[in-house]
Design a protein around this motif. Structure first.
Motif, PDB file in Angstrom:
ATOM      1  N   THR A 145     -21.533  23.110  -1.646  1.00  0.00           N
ATOM      2  CA  THR A 145     -21.433  23.074  -2.849  1.00  0.00           C
ATOM      3  C   THR A 145     -20.315  21.824  -3.152  1.00  0.00           C
ATOM      4  O   THR A 145     -19.881  21.065  -2.096  1.00  0.00           O
ATOM      5  CB  THR A 145     -20.569  24.320  -3.428  1.00  0.00           C
ATOM      6  N   ASN A 188      -7.746  27.932   0.884  1.00  0.00           N
ATOM      7  CA  ASN A 188      -7.941  26.571  -0.226  1.00  0.00           C
ATOM      8  C   ASN A 188      -6.846  25.990  -0.671  1.00  0.00           C
ATOM      9  O   ASN A 188      -6.535  25.112  -1.055  1.00  0.00           O
ATOM     10  CB  ASN A 188      -8.780  27.294  -1.196  1.00  0.00           C
ATOM     11  N   GLU A 206     -15.841  19.510   4.563  1.00  0.00           N
ATOM     12  CA  GLU A 206     -15.943  20.797   4.087  1.00  0.00           C
ATOM     13  C   GLU A 206     -16.938  20.882   2.924  1.00  0.00           C
ATOM     14  O   GLU A 206     -17.511  22.076   2.785  1.00  0.00           O
ATOM     15  CB  GLU A 206     -14.498  21.223   3.407  1.00  0.00           C
ATOM     16  N   THR A 207     -16.808  20.053   2.123  1.00  0.00           N
ATOM     17  CA  THR A 207     -18.114  19.977   1.107  1.00  0.00           C
ATOM     18  C   THR A 207     -19.440  20.124   1.495  1.00  0.00           C
ATOM     19  O   THR A 207     -20.307  21.026   0.968  1.00  0.00           O
ATOM     20  CB  THR A 207     -17.791  18.878   0.139  1.00  0.00           C
ATOM     21  N   ARG A 208     -19.667  19.678   2.452  1.00  0.00           N
ATOM     22  CA  ARG A 208     -21.199  19.555   3.050  1.00  0.00           C
ATOM     23  C   ARG A 208     -21.244  20.991   3.886  1.00  0.00           C
ATOM     24  O   ARG A 208     -22.295  21.701   3.563  1.00  0.00           O
ATOM     25  CB  ARG A 208     -21.326  18.391   4.079  1.00  0.00           C
ATOM     26  N   ALA A 209     -20.164  21.493   4.464  1.00  0.00           N
ATOM     27  CA  ALA A 209     -20.442  22.630   5.179  1.00  0.00           C
ATOM     28  C   ALA A 209     -20.532  24.005   4.061  1.00  0.00           C
ATOM     29  O   ALA A 209     -21.416  24.822   4.205  1.00  0.00           O
ATOM     30  CB  ALA A 209     -19.114  23.090   6.129  1.00  0.00           C
ATOM     31  N   ASN A 210     -19.879  23.857   3.039  1.00  0.00           N
ATOM     32  CA  ASN A 210     -19.891  24.812   2.011  1.00  0.00           C
ATOM     33  C   ASN A 210     -21.258  24.603   1.133  1.00  0.00           C
ATOM     34  O   ASN A 210     -21.785  25.617   0.476  1.00  0.00           O
ATOM     35  CB  ASN A 210     -18.821  24.850   0.881  1.00  0.00           C
ATOM     36  N   ASP A 226     -17.006  20.713  -4.976  1.00  0.00           N
ATOM     37  CA  ASP A 226     -15.681  21.077  -5.666  1.00  0.00           C
ATOM     38  C   ASP A 226     -15.139  19.967  -6.435  1.00  0.00           C
ATOM     39  O   ASP A 226     -14.901  19.048  -6.064  1.00  0.00           O
ATOM     40  CB  ASP A 226     -14.748  21.189  -4.389  1.00  0.00           C
TER      41      ASP A 226
END
Length: 298
Positions: free
Chosen positions: A239, A27, A233-237, A241
């Motif tokens: 959540t 991160n 990455e936002t979609r994959a998580n 950020d």
């Protein structure tokens, strides 16, 4: 779209940053890249709470992405790359494609595609930081990208994307010509390339690739790639950020359609999240107001 947009090899960048700065987790490496790429007016990048000059950071990343940390010189690595291509061509056209042959092909294509991504990213980083005062380095990087693209085309066009099948005489004769050409190129060593006429005849000509021209907009391409990766990455998580979103508003990207379309996409994502889980509505409203204000001032 544009090359590499699927983010398949983006981990290479995180790994390069972490190799340069071993104390960083993934991160934190992402945050370094985000600041490096999306903050054009800043001369520094914060790493472990300390400012580091962008040029210094890019030079360190260059050391990894360009293979300068490897013991074998580039000429030797180039020879070995062609040797791997020769083996792949030979094994995929010797009468029957085994599981081992196909796996060898797959791994070779994966390795050269990843390396092409790393070298192209380095080209973009050098342009975005305006550290392009080494024409020999730029020439070498462009040579690498073209060579890797040519090899990719040769393997894809002159080997079958299949396993447990027999190859015929035509496959063999075509492969033999490619094999001889690569063998000759290997004997010449680094710096030589396939002739323009041969490239055109084989359908592997990348001499006129737009993204390798002097006036290509590397900076815009790299920013867009970073934005897509953050969204991915936002979609994959699953959540949101808030730090990523804050950075998008504070980054001086200019009030253009592409930038605000990216932000608009994030607002849409936030609306979806509100329906699924507890959410900070005041934070959402603040972001939406900033977005609408930005659109009105364009």
């Amino acid at each position: 779209m544009f090359p590499y947009q699927d983010g398949k090899y983006f981990d290479s960048l995180y790994q390069a940053v972490q190799t340069c700065y071993p104390d960083l987790d993934r991160n934190s490496a992402r945050d370094v890249l985000r600041e490096l790429i999306l903050s054009p007016k800043s001369d520094n990048v914060m790493i472990n709470g300390e400012p580091h000059g962008k040029t210094e950071v890019i030079r360190k990343i260059q050391h990894i992405l360009n293979g300068e940390a490897e013991q074998a010189p580039f000429a030797e690595r180039y020879h070995n790359l062609l040797e791997a291509a020769l083996k792949t061509i030979k094994h995929m056209n010797d009468g029957y494609i085994t599981e081992e042959d196909y796996e060898e092909r797959k791994k070779f294509l994966e390795s050269i595609n990843r390396k092409e991504f790393e070298v192209f990213i380095l080209l973009a980083l050098l342009h975005i930081s305006h550290t392009t005062d080494d024409p020999e380095l730029l020439k070498q990087l462009i040579y690498k990208v073209r060579s890797l693209r040519e090899l990719n085309d040769l393997i894809c066009q002159y080997t079958r994307d299949a396993v447990a099948v027999s190859t015929d005489r035509t496959d063999y004769e075509q492969a033999k010509l490619i094999y001889k050409m690569l063998k000759s190129l290997q004997s010449l060593g680094y710096g030589y390339t396939i002739s323009q006429k041969e490239k055109e005849n084989l359908g592997i000509n990348h001499d006129e690739d737009e993204d390798l021209s002097e006036d290509y907009a590397y900076e815009n391409w790299l920013k867009r790639l970073m934005l897509l990766q953050l969204r991915r990455e936002t979609r994959a998580n699953g959540t949101i950020d808030s730090n990523n979103l804050s950075a998008m508003f504070t980054t001086d990207l200019g009030k253009n359609a592409t930038f605000f379309d990216e932000i608009g996409g994030r607002i849409t994502q936030l609306r979806g999240v509100m329906r699924k889980r507890r959410f900070d509505s005041s934070r959402f409203n603040m972001l939406e107001e900033q977005y609408e204000s930005g659109k009105n001032n364009r």
